[in-house]
Design a protein around this motif. Structure first.
Motif, PDB file in Angstrom:
ATOM      1  N   UNK A 164       8.723  -4.194  -1.263  1.00  0.00           N
ATOM      2  CA  UNK A 164       8.750  -3.402  -2.503  1.00  0.00           C
ATOM      3  C   UNK A 164       7.346  -2.923  -2.880  1.00  0.00           C
ATOM      4  N   UNK A 165       6.340  -3.759  -2.660  1.00  0.00           N
ATOM      5  CA  UNK A 165       4.965  -3.352  -2.963  1.00  0.00           C
ATOM      6  C   UNK A 165       4.550  -2.200  -2.055  1.00  0.00           C
ATOM      7  N   UNK A 166       4.843  -2.335  -0.753  1.00  0.00           N
ATOM      8  CA  UNK A 166       4.518  -1.272   0.206  1.00  0.00           C
ATOM      9  C   UNK A 166       5.214   0.030  -0.157  1.00  0.00           C
ATOM     10  N   UNK A 167       6.508  -0.057  -0.442  1.00  0.00           N
ATOM     11  CA  UNK A 167       7.289   1.145  -0.733  1.00  0.00           C
ATOM     12  C   UNK A 167       6.763   1.843  -1.978  1.00  0.00           C
ATOM     13  N   UNK A 168       6.406   1.071  -2.981  1.00  0.00           N
ATOM     14  CA  UNK A 168       5.902   1.688  -4.206  1.00  0.00           C
ATOM     15  C   UNK A 168       4.543   2.345  -3.972  1.00  0.00           C
TER      16      UNK A 168
END
Length: 298
Positions: A164-168
């Motif tokens: 989720x951190x990467x995607x954001x």
């Protein structure tokens, strides 16, 4: 996070997962700093000599990282590395090639290297995918007794939060690119074109929009709900509420009105907590829905 000897590695990793989620929801320092802190904690919890988290560059034909964050016990202070294609050599590049085409996590142990005290005698790699496209890689190396299936399962507790951190981070970069576009330029995200962008305040009033949005709807600073079909108002409110609650990017197909015609937009929204605003990035998929309607008529 300080380690407690009476707590299991799985407990520590579960705690790290919750910490990542909380940091992403508040998101004061930014996604790269969250990843920076995360890899240090992963190395500490797993007793790994070296570790890295890399985001993969989607624009280059050559396999490379757009951002690479490393941690090693050989240095006291580890800066974040990478903004754009990396020019510095790193063992992480070797592991990126090794993990290319693999979707499942895996690990390895070389007993001969360990006996001769050579580096890189053990490693664990976790490829991170989004919509069948690899967007990142997590790597841990040189744990003295090597890695195991049980440890891998425990580390996977954190990998979803890291995803989720990467995607954001990727989507924020895409949103920034959208403001600089002039037709017929496009940028690519997950093999999908996103070029329509706007920012709204807490009251739903448009405060900023890019060229593509203005071409579709004009540049008036009016209410976003005046453009969205009344039947989709509830869906749009839910997208905003979910984004504000979770801190993640939320998406759905939302219908909007342009010159008395319906546009189907594959819309993503993200909550900018510090600015008290919502950013919208979208792809016009109307043609897809028009084709479906024609097929039904036939």
């Amino acid at each position: 996070m300080t380690l407690n000897t009476t707590t299991t590695i799985k407990d520590h990793l579960y705690g790290l997962r919750e910490c990542i989620i909380d940091q992403l929801k508040n998101n004061i320092k930014g996604e790269l700093e969250i990843l920076h802190q995360t890899i240090h904690e992963l190395c500490k919890i797993t007793s790994s000599t070296y570790g890295f988290i890399g985001l993969i560059d989607q624009d280059l034909e050559k396999l490379n990282y757009s951002n690479l964050i490393e941690c090693t016990s050989f240095q006291n202070n580890i800066p974040m590395l990478g903004n754009g294609p990396l020019n510095t050599s790193s063992i992480a590049v070797k592991y990126l090639k090794l993990a290319h085409g693999k979707q499942l996590p895996f690990f390895s142990y070389d007993e001969d290297k360990y006996r001769t005290q050579a580096s890189w005698f053990s490693f664990l790699l976790i490829p991170i995918f989004h919509q069948n496209q690899q967007i990142g890689l997590i790597g841990l190396c040189d744990k003295r007794e090597g890695y195991s299936k049980n440890l891998l399962r425990s580390i996977n507790l954190c990998s979803t939060a890291i995803y989720h951190v990467m995607l954001q981070q990727i989507e924020k970069v895409d949103m920034m690119k959208a403001f600089d576009l002039t037709p017929p330029s496009r940028f690519f995200c997950d093999k999908t074109i996103y070029d329509i962008m706007s920012t709204i305040d807490e009251n739903g009033t448009i405060v900023l929009s890019n060229i593509m949005w203005n071409e579709c709807f004009g540049c008036k600073k009016n209410q976003i709900l005046q453009m969205i079909m009344h039947q989709d108002h509830h869906l749009f409110f839910k997208l905003m509420e979910d984004a504000q609650r979770s801190g993640f990017t939320e998406s759905a197909i939302v219908r909007m009105i342009k010159n008395n015609k319906i546009l189907y937009l594959n819309m993503r929204v993200i909550n900018l907590r510090k600015q008290n605003q919502i950013q919208i990035i979208a792809q016009d998929v109307s043609e897809r829905y028009t084709k479906k309607a024609k097929i039904k008529l036939l």
